[in-house]
Design an enzyme around this catalytic site. Structure first.
Site: not given
Length: 285
Positions: A36, A40-41, A152
Site C-alpha cells: 500500500a 511516506g514509503h 518515525e
C-alpha cells in the site's frame, strides 16, 4: 528517480543478489514495507538511496502482527502499483515472499523485546510487537543489508527494532525516516484510505492537538495539563482516544510534570479507523 526494478520471491534469490553487491564492495539499504505504498514509503527509499549504493524494498503483509479482530484480510494490497512506485522512488530490488516462504510448516520461533513494548500500542495490541520483531529479524537476516530504514510515524516500532538489533548484535544500522504529512498535517498512512470524506476532514486535528501540546510543554506547562487539553480537543472533535502520552524519546518511560525533552504519542479511533501520530518536544520548526 526511477530504476529498473527486479523482483525476487525467495530468500535464496534475495541473498544471491545482495551477496553479489557486497562482493563488489557496494553497500545495501533495506526498506521493509507491508505494501500500500505512499509518499511516506517513497521518502524512505529516497533516503536509503542517499545512504547506500543499492536499495532493497520488501512487501509482506505480516499476519503475526495483526490481532484476531484487526484488518489483516482487508489491508490494502496492490503489488503491481506498489512495485511501480518503489521503482519510481529508486529501489533496485523488491522482495515479495509469500507466507510459506516466511513461515514454513513447523515454524515455531518468535522474537520478544521486553520493556519497551509494554505500553502504548503494546498495551492495546498485545501480540503486535512480537509479530513485528519476529518478521523484522527474519527480513534483516534474509537480506543482510548494511542499513535498514523505518519511518518515525511508527515511533515505538522504530525503538523496538533499534533495541532488538542492539541486544542481538545484529550488524545493521537502523535509521529513522521523518514523518511525511499531507499539507493539512495528517501523517501519511495506508490506513487513511479507510477514512470517509467527513472523517478525512476531521483527521488533521490529531496532529494539530499533539503539536499544540508540544508547544505547551516547551513553554513550561506540565505534561498532565498539556495532555488533558489535547485529549479534550480530540474527544470534542469525535475521536475515541486509545492513548495520549508524553514519553522519554529514547526509552519511552512515562513522563510527568514539566519536561524539557519528550515525545508525545497518540493513537485514536476516528470512526472505525485507528490513527497514530507523534511529535517531539520541543517541537520542530
Amino acid at each position: 528517480m526511477s530504476t529498473e526494478l527486479e523482483i525476487v520471491r525467495t530468500v535464496a534469490d534475495l541473498r544471491a543478489r545482495v551477496a553479489a553487491w557486497h562482493a563488489r564492495g557496494e553497500t545495501v539499504a533495506m526498506v521493509p514495507t507491508m505494501g500500500a505504498i505512499h509518499e511516506g514509503h517513497m521518502s524512505l527509499v529516497q533516503q536509503a538511496n542517499r545512504l547506500a549504493g543499492h536499495v532493497v524494498a520488501s512487501i509482506f503483509v505480516n499476519p503475526l502482527q495483526f490481532g484476531p479482530n484487526e484488518d489483516f484480510a482487508a489491508y490494502p494490497r496492490g503489488k503491481a502499483r506498489d512495485a511501480a512506485l518503489l521503482a519510481q522512488a529508486g529501489a533496485a530490488l523488491l522482495f515479495t515472499p509469500n507466507a510459506n516462504e516466511m513461515y514454513p510448516e513447523g515454524f515455531a520461533t518468535k522474537v520478544h523485546v521486553a520493556g519497551i513494548t509494554g505500553g502504548l500500542c503494546g498495551a492495546t495490541r498485545p501480540a503486535h510487537f512480537d509479530g513485528v520483531a519476529t518478521v523484522v529479524t527474519k527480513l534483516l537476516l534474509q537480506c543482510t543489508p548494511d542499513i535498514a530504514i523505518f519511518g518515525e510515524k511508527d515511533y515505538q516500532q522504530l525503538l523496538v527494532i533499534q533495541r532488538l538489533v542492539r541486544d542481538l548484535n545484529v550488524p545493521i544500522e537502523i535509521v529513522g525516516g521523518p514523518i511525511v504529512r499531507e499539507p493539512d498535517g495528517l501523517a501519511l498512512s495506508s490506513r487513511n484510505a479507510y477514512l470517509s470524506a467527513e472523517e478525512r476532514e476531521t483527521a488533521p486535528l490529531l496532529h494539530a492537538a499533539i503539536q499544540q501540546a508540544s508547544h505547551e510543554l516547551a513553554a513550561g506547562l506540565s505534561a498532565e495539563q498539556a495532555l488533558e487539553s489535547a485529549r479534550a480537543a480530540l474527544e470534542a472533535a469525535g475521536f475515541r482516544v486509545d492513548y495520549l502520552e508524553a514519553r522519554d524519546p529514547e526509552t519511552l518511560a512515562p513522563l510527568s510534570g514539566p519536561v524539557a525533552s519528550a515525545r508525545i504519542l497518540v493513537a485514536a479511533f476516528l470512526g472505525k479507523t485507528r490513527l497514530i501520530d507523534n511529535v517531539p518536544v520541543p517541537p520542530q520548526a
